[in-house]
Motif scaffolding. Structure first.
Motif, PDB file in Angstrom:
ATOM      1  N   ASP A  69       0.830  -1.201   0.000  1.00  0.00           N
ATOM      2  CA  ASP A  69       0.000   0.000   0.000  1.00  0.00           C
ATOM      3  C   ASP A  69       0.867   1.255   0.000  1.00  0.00           C
ATOM      4  O   ASP A  69       0.521   2.277  -0.569  1.00  0.00           O
ATOM      5  CB  ASP A  69      -0.902   0.010   1.239  1.00  0.00           C
ATOM      6  CG  ASP A  69      -1.711  -1.265   1.363  1.00  0.00           C
ATOM      7  OD1 ASP A  69      -2.597  -1.458   0.512  1.00  0.00           O
ATOM      8  OD2 ASP A  69      -1.437  -2.061   2.268  1.00  0.00           O
ATOM      9  N   VAL A  70       2.005   1.150   0.690  1.00  0.00           N
ATOM     10  CA  VAL A  70       2.943   2.254   0.815  1.00  0.00           C
ATOM     11  C   VAL A  70       4.329   1.736   0.468  1.00  0.00           C
ATOM     12  O   VAL A  70       4.693   0.619   0.846  1.00  0.00           O
ATOM     13  CB  VAL A  70       2.946   2.831   2.252  1.00  0.00           C
ATOM     14  CG1 VAL A  70       3.902   4.013   2.358  1.00  0.00           C
ATOM     15  CG2 VAL A  70       1.542   3.224   2.681  1.00  0.00           C
ATOM     16  N   VAL A  71       5.100   2.529  -0.258  1.00  0.00           N
ATOM     17  CA  VAL A  71       6.485   2.176  -0.580  1.00  0.00           C
ATOM     18  C   VAL A  71       7.393   3.220   0.054  1.00  0.00           C
ATOM     19  O   VAL A  71       7.238   4.416  -0.206  1.00  0.00           O
ATOM     20  CB  VAL A  71       6.727   2.129  -2.100  1.00  0.00           C
ATOM     21  CG1 VAL A  71       8.192   1.789  -2.394  1.00  0.00           C
ATOM     22  CG2 VAL A  71       5.811   1.107  -2.757  1.00  0.00           C
ATOM     23  N   MET A  72       8.295   2.753   0.899  1.00  0.00           N
ATOM     24  CA  MET A  72       9.280   3.650   1.504  1.00  0.00           C
ATOM     25  C   MET A  72      10.640   3.316   0.919  1.00  0.00           C
ATOM     26  O   MET A  72      11.095   2.171   0.980  1.00  0.00           O
ATOM     27  CB  MET A  72       9.289   3.500   3.022  1.00  0.00           C
ATOM     28  CG  MET A  72      10.303   4.406   3.709  1.00  0.00           C
ATOM     29  SD  MET A  72      10.064   4.489   5.498  1.00  0.00           S
ATOM     30  CE  MET A  72       8.624   5.558   5.587  1.00  0.00           C
ATOM     31  N   LEU A  73      11.299   4.316   0.341  1.00  0.00           N
ATOM     32  CA  LEU A  73      12.579   4.104  -0.337  1.00  0.00           C
ATOM     33  C   LEU A  73      13.606   5.092   0.198  1.00  0.00           C
ATOM     34  O   LEU A  73      13.329   6.293   0.282  1.00  0.00           O
ATOM     35  CB  LEU A  73      12.406   4.258  -1.850  1.00  0.00           C
ATOM     36  CG  LEU A  73      13.617   3.963  -2.730  1.00  0.00           C
ATOM     37  CD1 LEU A  73      13.188   3.327  -4.047  1.00  0.00           C
ATOM     38  CD2 LEU A  73      14.404   5.245  -3.027  1.00  0.00           C
ATOM     39  N   SER A 103      13.049   8.997   1.172  1.00  0.00           N
ATOM     40  CA  SER A 103      13.982   9.741   2.021  1.00  0.00           C
ATOM     41  C   SER A 103      15.277   9.947   1.249  1.00  0.00           C
ATOM     42  O   SER A 103      15.778   9.032   0.594  1.00  0.00           O
ATOM     43  CB  SER A 103      14.247   8.986   3.329  1.00  0.00           C
ATOM     44  OG  SER A 103      14.860   7.733   3.098  1.00  0.00           O
ATOM     45  N   THR A 104      15.794  11.162   1.317  1.00  0.00           N
ATOM     46  CA  THR A 104      16.988  11.499   0.550  1.00  0.00           C
ATOM     47  C   THR A 104      17.802  12.538   1.304  1.00  0.00           C
ATOM     48  O   THR A 104      17.494  12.868   2.465  1.00  0.00           O
ATOM     49  CB  THR A 104      16.593  12.004  -0.854  1.00  0.00           C
ATOM     50  OG1 THR A 104      17.770  12.173  -1.649  1.00  0.00           O
ATOM     51  CG2 THR A 104      15.848  13.321  -0.784  1.00  0.00           C
ATOM     52  N   PRO A 121       4.671  11.898  -4.515  1.00  0.00           N
ATOM     53  CA  PRO A 121       5.246  11.266  -3.322  1.00  0.00           C
ATOM     54  C   PRO A 121       5.431  12.248  -2.167  1.00  0.00           C
ATOM     55  O   PRO A 121       5.392  13.465  -2.347  1.00  0.00           O
ATOM     56  CB  PRO A 121       6.614  10.793  -3.822  1.00  0.00           C
ATOM     57  CG  PRO A 121       7.004  11.856  -4.811  1.00  0.00           C
ATOM     58  CD  PRO A 121       5.706  12.255  -5.499  1.00  0.00           C
ATOM     59  N   GLN A 122       5.635  11.692  -0.977  1.00  0.00           N
ATOM     60  CA  GLN A 122       6.172  12.472   0.133  1.00  0.00           C
ATOM     61  C   GLN A 122       7.688  12.336   0.082  1.00  0.00           C
ATOM     62  O   GLN A 122       8.201  11.228  -0.039  1.00  0.00           O
ATOM     63  CB  GLN A 122       5.685  11.942   1.483  1.00  0.00           C
ATOM     64  CG  GLN A 122       4.277  12.317   1.852  1.00  0.00           C
ATOM     65  CD  GLN A 122       4.014  12.082   3.331  1.00  0.00           C
ATOM     66  OE1 GLN A 122       4.685  12.638   4.196  1.00  0.00           O
ATOM     67  NE2 GLN A 122       3.026  11.236   3.613  1.00  0.00           N
ATOM     68  N   ILE A 123       8.408  13.446   0.180  1.00  0.00           N
ATOM     69  CA  ILE A 123       9.868  13.414   0.173  1.00  0.00           C
ATOM     70  C   ILE A 123      10.359  13.901   1.528  1.00  0.00           C
ATOM     71  O   ILE A 123       9.985  14.982   1.983  1.00  0.00           O
ATOM     72  CB  ILE A 123      10.452  14.282  -0.959  1.00  0.00           C
ATOM     73  CG1 ILE A 123       9.920  13.808  -2.317  1.00  0.00           C
ATOM     74  CG2 ILE A 123      11.975  14.229  -0.939  1.00  0.00           C
ATOM     75  CD1 ILE A 123      10.405  14.646  -3.494  1.00  0.00           C
ATOM     76  N   LEU A 124      11.192  13.092   2.165  1.00  0.00           N
ATOM     77  CA  LEU A 124      11.776  13.418   3.460  1.00  0.00           C
ATOM     78  C   LEU A 124      13.267  13.669   3.265  1.00  0.00           C
ATOM     79  O   LEU A 124      13.934  12.907   2.573  1.00  0.00           O
ATOM     80  CB  LEU A 124      11.576  12.277   4.452  1.00  0.00           C
ATOM     81  CG  LEU A 124      10.166  11.670   4.561  1.00  0.00           C
ATOM     82  CD1 LEU A 124      10.174  10.500   5.534  1.00  0.00           C
ATOM     83  CD2 LEU A 124       9.152  12.721   4.982  1.00  0.00           C
TER      84      LEU A 124
END
Length: 332
Positions: A69-73, A103-104, A121-124
């Motif tokens: 459902d969610v992809v965290m990369l 996350s970057t 996307p959400q970018i952290l």
């Protein structure tokens, strides 16, 4: 039983669920196995099921069978392969409806932002462990919002229970990581976008106020002086007292448009005067609401800029004509 004991027991009461009542799954991609393990452990503590997706480059090898459902990369450094992987993931997520959290680092932000133009996307930026957990909670709330009228009272209570679980585990992780989040929206606003000021953007029901010809944009030198004066406050007071990222970004974009300059996402994050992750969340919300627009560089697909929408440019021009210009005349 103490409050902390109660919260710890509460984490294991039930698994986190999405808006449909199905246990939420988060696919994790990161080149470092230790990072994948840390993220998985933190999310499991908040009640989420996780899928170890492997290294970022694995997104290039064969079909992407299961995204979750969610992809965290995690992608703190970019090269040709990782950018290709991001672009492929972006297209796949946009088609499947999966939600991306990336996350970057600040150094890689421009490339990552430009590569992700379809999946919203959400970018952290260099997130803490708590920020990653909170980001997943926000995504689940976004999933729930379009279905809110279809949800039963039990569904709404489950979503409230989930948000409290996420908040509690996030605060616990803050203590473990030694980092404290600042300049974030308040708890009540954690799962919702900032209220849109229709008086700023929508030209309706305002009599003849918006019927007159739009005044020109203000002298950018005047806008830059305002920006400098606002930034100078941090020399004498805690900068968090004056955190107003939306207005600071509007001022910066107004000056840049009057100067016929383009503004990169990194530059706009700096202008916001808040942590980069917070600034990116505001940028996303303001793009979604039509205050800002994303402008891709036609000569370089690896770059993208942020600008004012036509309505926002008009509103800022009128603001300066009605508010700032009279003040300048009085001071003269």
């Amino acid at each position: 039983m103490t409050q902390l004991d109660y919260q710890a027991a509460d984490f294991d009461y039930d698994g986190a669920q999405d808006a449909a009542g199905v246990p939420a799954r988060v696919a994790i991609f990161a080149d470092r196995a230790s990072v994948r393990g840390e993220i998985a452990a933190d999310l499991a503590g908040a009640g989420f099921r996780t899928i170890d997706g492997g290294a970022v480059a694995s997104l290039l090898d064969g079909p992407i069978a299961m995204l979750g459902d969610v992809v965290m990369l995690d992608c703190p450094v970019v090269d040709g392969k990782s950018l290709a992987a991001l672009a492929r993931l972006d297209m796949r997520a946009a088609r499947s409806g999966a939600h991306l959290i990336i996350s970057t680092s600040l150094d890689a932000l421009e490339d990552v932002f430009a590569a992700l133009d379809q999946s919203d996307p959400q970018i952290l930026v260099q997130p803490s462990r708590a920020e990653r957990v909170i980001a997943v909670g926000r995504v689940l709330a976004d999933i729930a919002n379009p279905r809110v009228r279809e949800m039963t009272e039990v569904d709404r209570l489950n979503l409230l229970h989930l948000s409290r679980q996420v908040e509690a585990i996030a605060h616990k992780l803050e203590g473990l990581s030694g980092r404290v989040e600042t300049s974030e929206p308040s708890q009540g606003a954690m799962f919702s976008a900032p209220a849109r000021d229709d008086g700023l953007l929508i030209e309706r029901g305002e009599g003849n106020r918006f019927n007159a010809a739009r005044p020109p944009l203000p002298d950018p030198r005047h806008v830059r002086r305002i920006i400098s004066a606002r930034q100078a406050r941090a020399k004498f007071f805690d900068a968090e007292l004056f955190a107003d990222p939306a207005w600071d970004m509007l001022l910066d974009l107004t000056a840049a448009q009057a100067e016929h300059q383009r503004v990169s996402v990194t530059s706009l994050c700096i202008a916001a005067g808040v942590p980069a992750t917070t600034a990116l969340r505001w940028i996303k919300q303001l793009v979604d609401s039509g205050v800002f627009v994303r402008v891709d560089d036609p000569s370089d697909r690896r770059r993208a800029f942020i600008g004012l929408s036509d309505q926002s440019a008009s509103a800022m021009a009128r603001y300066f004509a009605e508010v700032e210009a009279p003040l300048l005349q009085q001071a003269a």
